[in-house]
Structure formats: C-alpha cells, structure tokens
Design a protein around this motif. Structure first.
Motif, PDB file in Angstrom:
ATOM      1  N   CYS A  26     -19.000  21.487  12.549  1.00 21.99           N
ATOM      2  CA  CYS A  26     -19.474  22.530  11.641  1.00 21.99           C
ATOM      3  C   CYS A  26     -18.997  23.885  12.172  1.00 21.99           C
ATOM      4  N   ASP A  28     -19.192  26.721  10.183  1.00 21.38           N
ATOM      5  CA  ASP A  28     -20.082  27.720   9.601  1.00 21.38           C
ATOM      6  C   ASP A  28     -21.007  27.013   8.619  1.00 21.38           C
ATOM      7  N   VAL A  30     -24.484  24.922   7.270  1.00 20.78           N
ATOM      8  CA  VAL A  30     -25.313  23.795   7.704  1.00 20.78           C
ATOM      9  C   VAL A  30     -24.864  22.554   6.934  1.00 20.78           C
ATOM     10  N   TRP A  32     -25.445  18.244   6.328  1.00 21.02           N
ATOM     11  CA  TRP A  32     -26.263  17.042   6.460  1.00 21.02           C
ATOM     12  C   TRP A  32     -25.317  15.854   6.432  1.00 21.02           C
ATOM     13  N   ILE A  43     -28.246  16.699  11.073  1.00 20.45           N
ATOM     14  CA  ILE A  43     -28.053  18.063  10.590  1.00 20.45           C
ATOM     15  C   ILE A  43     -27.182  18.782  11.615  1.00 20.45           C
ATOM     16  N   ASN A  45     -25.443  22.388  12.649  1.00 26.54           N
ATOM     17  CA  ASN A  45     -25.361  23.830  12.502  1.00 26.54           C
ATOM     18  C   ASN A  45     -24.043  24.295  13.110  1.00 26.54           C
ATOM     19  N   LYS A  46     -23.722  25.546  12.920  1.00 24.74           N
ATOM     20  CA  LYS A  46     -22.476  26.118  13.424  1.00 24.74           C
ATOM     21  C   LYS A  46     -22.259  25.742  14.893  1.00 24.74           C
ATOM     22  N   GLN A  48     -21.809  22.711  16.167  1.00 27.48           N
ATOM     23  CA  GLN A  48     -22.173  21.342  16.515  1.00 27.48           C
ATOM     24  C   GLN A  48     -21.184  20.354  15.898  1.00 27.48           C
ATOM     25  N   LYS A  65     -25.998  24.554   2.782  1.00 28.70           N
ATOM     26  CA  LYS A  65     -25.651  25.872   2.270  1.00 28.70           C
ATOM     27  C   LYS A  65     -24.147  25.966   2.422  1.00 28.70           C
ATOM     28  N   ALA A  67     -20.614  26.012   3.566  1.00 29.85           N
ATOM     29  CA  ALA A  67     -20.232  25.628   4.923  1.00 29.85           C
ATOM     30  C   ALA A  67     -18.725  25.447   5.050  1.00 29.85           C
TER      31      ALA A  67
END
Length: 88
Positions: A26, A28, A30, A32, A43, A45-46, A48, A65, A67
């Motif tokens: 990721c 940018d 989020v 799933w 999940i 996030n930036k 990960q 959102k 991404a």
C-alpha cells in the motif's frame, strides 16, 4: 519477484488476481485484502505489505478509500470490478 506495477484504485474499486504469488504494498490510502485460503481479513495502511500465495485462492483487494498500490510479481490476469456502494 519479476515485475512491479503501480495501480490506483478509487474508493470501493476492486482489484482481483487469480494466477500468481505476489506482494501487495500500500503506497497510499487503505486497502482491504482477502483470500479464500487465508482466514484473516487484512487491512493495509500506507507502507504496509501483504504476500499473496496463489495456493490460497483468488486475491481480492478493495480500496477502503482512494488508494495507490504496488503489485510485485508476474500478474498475468488482472481485473478491475466496478462496484456501486450501497448504504443501509
């Protein structure tokens, strides 16, 4: 892993791949992630990442959102699924 692809997903847009082991990072937003052979819902996030194994079944990634993600590995079959969000 052989190839790297940068993808942008709008909120609710889905990326699906069925053919290859790959790393999802990721960059940018989020994400799933789910796979039938993995009981976890992941999940990201930036910053990960997640290692998807072909043996666990099709990979499905949804942008929670807007991404941007990097997909590392050979990606012979990529499909984007347009979705309509329904609120209850």
């Amino acid at each position: 892993m052989k190839n790297s692809h940068i993808l942008h997903l709008d909120k609710g847009q889905i990326f699906k791949s069925e053919k290859q082991d790959m790393e999802i990072r990721c960059l940018d937003g989020v994400l799933w992630i789910t796979q039938p052979g993995d009981s976890r819902d992941v999940i990201l996030n930036k910053g990960q990442c997640y290692l998807a194994k072909k043996s666990q079944g099709p990979l499905v990634v949804e942008a929670m959102k807007s991404a941007q993600l990097e997909v590392k590995g050979m990606v012979p079959q990529i499909s984007f699924v347009p979705v309509q969000l329904v609120r209850f």
